[in-house]
Design a protein around this motif. Structure first.
Motif, PDB file in Angstrom:
ATOM      1  N   ASP A 197      33.741  22.263  32.087  1.00  0.00           N
ATOM      2  CA  ASP A 197      33.836  22.669  33.493  1.00  0.00           C
ATOM      3  C   ASP A 197      35.292  22.705  33.961  1.00  0.00           C
ATOM      4  O   ASP A 197      35.674  22.000  34.875  1.00  0.00           O
ATOM      5  N   TYR A 198      36.103  23.513  33.293  1.00  0.00           N
ATOM      6  CA  TYR A 198      37.490  23.687  33.716  1.00  0.00           C
ATOM      7  C   TYR A 198      37.563  24.835  34.707  1.00  0.00           C
ATOM      8  O   TYR A 198      36.831  25.816  34.593  1.00  0.00           O
ATOM      9  N   LYS A 199      38.434  24.716  35.655  1.00  0.00           N
ATOM     10  CA  LYS A 199      38.688  25.784  36.625  1.00  0.00           C
ATOM     11  C   LYS A 199      39.841  26.639  36.101  1.00  0.00           C
ATOM     12  O   LYS A 199      40.632  26.181  35.287  1.00  0.00           O
ATOM     13  N   PRO A 200      39.963  27.877  36.600  1.00  0.00           N
ATOM     14  CA  PRO A 200      41.105  28.696  36.164  1.00  0.00           C
ATOM     15  C   PRO A 200      42.415  28.039  36.613  1.00  0.00           C
ATOM     16  O   PRO A 200      42.519  27.553  37.732  1.00  0.00           O
ATOM     17  N   VAL A 201      43.376  28.032  35.709  1.00  0.00           N
ATOM     18  CA  VAL A 201      44.689  27.472  35.994  1.00  0.00           C
ATOM     19  C   VAL A 201      45.743  28.432  35.460  1.00  0.00           C
ATOM     20  O   VAL A 201      45.695  28.814  34.288  1.00  0.00           O
ATOM     21  N   GLY A 202      46.661  28.857  36.309  1.00  0.00           N
ATOM     22  CA  GLY A 202      47.792  29.667  35.866  1.00  0.00           C
ATOM     23  C   GLY A 202      47.408  31.001  35.254  1.00  0.00           C
ATOM     24  O   GLY A 202      48.069  31.461  34.320  1.00  0.00           O
ATOM     25  N   VAL A 203      46.346  31.622  35.782  1.00  0.00           N
ATOM     26  CA  VAL A 203      45.875  32.899  35.226  1.00  0.00           C
ATOM     27  C   VAL A 203      45.902  33.970  36.312  1.00  0.00           C
ATOM     28  O   VAL A 203      45.391  33.753  37.408  1.00  0.00           O
ATOM     29  N   THR A 204      46.481  35.110  35.987  1.00  0.00           N
ATOM     30  CA  THR A 204      46.334  36.273  36.859  1.00  0.00           C
ATOM     31  C   THR A 204      45.487  37.287  36.114  1.00  0.00           C
ATOM     32  O   THR A 204      45.642  37.488  34.916  1.00  0.00           O
ATOM     33  N   ASP A 205      44.550  37.879  36.833  1.00  0.00           N
ATOM     34  CA  ASP A 205      43.576  38.814  36.268  1.00  0.00           C
ATOM     35  C   ASP A 205      43.662  40.098  37.096  1.00  0.00           C
ATOM     36  O   ASP A 205      43.219  40.124  38.243  1.00  0.00           O
ATOM     37  N   THR A 206      44.239  41.133  36.519  1.00  0.00           N
ATOM     38  CA  THR A 206      44.461  42.387  37.231  1.00  0.00           C
ATOM     39  C   THR A 206      43.654  43.506  36.600  1.00  0.00           C
ATOM     40  O   THR A 206      43.798  43.775  35.405  1.00  0.00           O
ATOM     41  N   VAL A 207      42.792  44.150  37.393  1.00  0.00           N
ATOM     42  CA  VAL A 207      42.055  45.316  36.895  1.00  0.00           C
ATOM     43  C   VAL A 207      43.019  46.497  36.899  1.00  0.00           C
ATOM     44  O   VAL A 207      43.558  46.873  37.939  1.00  0.00           O
ATOM     45  N   ILE A 208      43.233  47.075  35.732  1.00  0.00           N
ATOM     46  CA  ILE A 208      44.143  48.212  35.589  1.00  0.00           C
ATOM     47  C   ILE A 208      43.416  49.525  35.879  1.00  0.00           C
ATOM     48  O   ILE A 208      43.945  50.403  36.542  1.00  0.00           O
ATOM     49  N   ALA A 209      42.181  49.618  35.368  1.00  0.00           N
ATOM     50  CA  ALA A 209      41.377  50.826  35.575  1.00  0.00           C
ATOM     51  C   ALA A 209      39.918  50.491  35.334  1.00  0.00           C
ATOM     52  O   ALA A 209      39.594  49.524  34.642  1.00  0.00           O
ATOM     53  N   SER A 210      39.028  51.293  35.932  1.00  0.00           N
ATOM     54  CA  SER A 210      37.597  51.122  35.684  1.00  0.00           C
ATOM     55  C   SER A 210      36.891  52.462  35.817  1.00  0.00           C
ATOM     56  O   SER A 210      37.361  53.366  36.513  1.00  0.00           O
ATOM     57  N   ILE A 211      35.758  52.565  35.122  1.00  0.00           N
ATOM     58  CA  ILE A 211      34.941  53.787  35.131  1.00  0.00           C
ATOM     59  C   ILE A 211      33.487  53.380  35.304  1.00  0.00           C
ATOM     60  O   ILE A 211      32.990  52.508  34.582  1.00  0.00           O
ATOM     61  N   ASP A 212      32.790  54.006  36.239  1.00  0.00           N
ATOM     62  CA  ASP A 212      31.350  53.816  36.376  1.00  0.00           C
ATOM     63  C   ASP A 212      30.709  54.680  35.294  1.00  0.00           C
ATOM     64  O   ASP A 212      30.616  55.896  35.422  1.00  0.00           O
ATOM     65  N   VAL A 213      30.281  54.044  34.191  1.00  0.00           N
ATOM     66  CA  VAL A 213      29.803  54.815  33.039  1.00  0.00           C
ATOM     67  C   VAL A 213      28.430  55.440  33.241  1.00  0.00           C
ATOM     68  O   VAL A 213      27.995  56.262  32.438  1.00  0.00           O
ATOM     69  N   GLU A 214      27.759  55.107  34.338  1.00  0.00           N
ATOM     70  CA  GLU A 214      26.495  55.790  34.651  1.00  0.00           C
ATOM     71  C   GLU A 214      26.784  57.234  35.060  1.00  0.00           C
ATOM     72  O   GLU A 214      25.960  58.125  34.864  1.00  0.00           O
ATOM     73  N   LYS A 215      27.966  57.476  35.607  1.00  0.00           N
ATOM     74  CA  LYS A 215      28.353  58.818  36.055  1.00  0.00           C
ATOM     75  C   LYS A 215      29.007  59.642  34.946  1.00  0.00           C
ATOM     76  O   LYS A 215      29.386  60.779  35.168  1.00  0.00           O
ATOM     77  N   GLU A 216      29.115  59.053  33.770  1.00  0.00           N
ATOM     78  CA  GLU A 216      29.712  59.732  32.620  1.00  0.00           C
ATOM     79  C   GLU A 216      28.612  60.203  31.674  1.00  0.00           C
ATOM     80  O   GLU A 216      27.466  59.772  31.792  1.00  0.00           O
ATOM     81  N   PRO A 217      28.938  61.084  30.718  1.00  0.00           N
ATOM     82  CA  PRO A 217      27.916  61.558  29.776  1.00  0.00           C
ATOM     83  C   PRO A 217      27.200  60.440  29.018  1.00  0.00           C
ATOM     84  O   PRO A 217      26.051  60.593  28.637  1.00  0.00           O
ATOM     85  N   ALA A 218      27.856  59.318  28.834  1.00  0.00           N
ATOM     86  CA  ALA A 218      27.197  58.194  28.158  1.00  0.00           C
ATOM     87  C   ALA A 218      26.009  57.690  28.957  1.00  0.00           C
ATOM     88  O   ALA A 218      25.060  57.154  28.389  1.00  0.00           O
ATOM     89  N   ASN A 219      26.070  57.829  30.301  1.00  0.00           N
ATOM     90  CA  ASN A 219      24.992  57.461  31.204  1.00  0.00           C
ATOM     91  C   ASN A 219      24.457  56.048  30.948  1.00  0.00           C
ATOM     92  O   ASN A 219      23.269  55.829  30.806  1.00  0.00           O
ATOM     93  N   ILE A 220      25.374  55.089  30.903  1.00  0.00           N
ATOM     94  CA  ILE A 220      24.983  53.690  30.733  1.00  0.00           C
ATOM     95  C   ILE A 220      24.792  53.116  32.128  1.00  0.00           C
ATOM     96  O   ILE A 220      25.740  52.938  32.881  1.00  0.00           O
ATOM     97  N   LYS A 221      23.554  52.863  32.476  1.00  0.00           N
ATOM     98  CA  LYS A 221      23.206  52.429  33.833  1.00  0.00           C
ATOM     99  C   LYS A 221      23.766  51.052  34.157  1.00  0.00           C
ATOM    100  O   LYS A 221      23.796  50.162  33.314  1.00  0.00           O
ATOM    101  N   ASP A 222      24.183  50.912  35.401  1.00  0.00           N
ATOM    102  CA  ASP A 222      24.609  49.625  35.952  1.00  0.00           C
ATOM    103  C   ASP A 222      25.759  48.977  35.182  1.00  0.00           C
ATOM    104  O   ASP A 222      25.825  47.743  35.092  1.00  0.00           O
TER     105      ASP A 222
END
Length: 162
Positions: free
Chosen positions: A49-74
């Motif tokens: 049960d450790y909490k995050p320490v000294g970590v930065t988490d930055t989303v660089i890019a994302s794709i909703d793959v349900e809207k792509e030909p792969a059509n992976i829902k959710d």
């Protein structure tokens, strides 16, 4: 002994030395950042049960793959950059529903995985496949920041686990 024979023996010795050295390099890199075979065990490590320490988490890019030909829902396919400072901790989390691939771009970090009895050291250039079989936490035990790129398929967009 003629010079021709001496040169042949020297050449053969250099070739053998090169093969031995090359094989050692290949063997050492093939197993870098992996759990030793004799340490792989189901439930080898329990959650902590450790909490995050000294970590930065930055989303660089994302794709909703349900809207792509792969059509992976959710699912959201995302790329993140995590920077873990010295003594920083990425807390225990599961990949039961969020497969990921991690690429260590800088530094060194130690993984404590549920399916490995030994800590696993990952260095710059290592790649880690995180599948449904893995729960783990990470710690930067070095004196320099570690930087990781994480590509994952996120299902629950409210999931704030790293």
């Amino acid at each position: 002994m003629s010079n021709f024979i001496r040169k042949g023996m020297l050449t053969r010795s250099l070739i053998i030395a090169g093969l031995v050295f090359g094989s050692a390099v290949i063997v050492s890199t093939a197993f870098a950042g992996e759990c030793p075979t004799d340490q792989k065990k189901t439930d080898a490590r329990q959650p902590v049960d450790y909490k995050p320490v000294g970590v930065t988490d930055t989303v660089i890019a994302s794709i909703d793959v349900e809207k792509e030909p792969a059509n992976i829902k959710d699912r959201l396919f995302r790329l993140r950059k995590l920077t873990v400072q010295p003594d920083g901790i990425v807390p225990w989390h599961s990949h039961a529903d969020r497969p990921a691939i991690i690429y260590i771009t800088q530094g060194e970090i130690v993984e404590y995985a549920s399916n490995c009895a030994a800590p696993i050291t990952h260095k710059a250039g290592d790649v880690v496949a995180e599948t449904h079989e893995v729960s783990h936490w990470w710690k930067n035990v070095s004196d320099k920041p570690a930087e990781l790129l994480s590509a994952d398929l996120l299902k629950d967009q409210n999931d704030h686990n790293m």
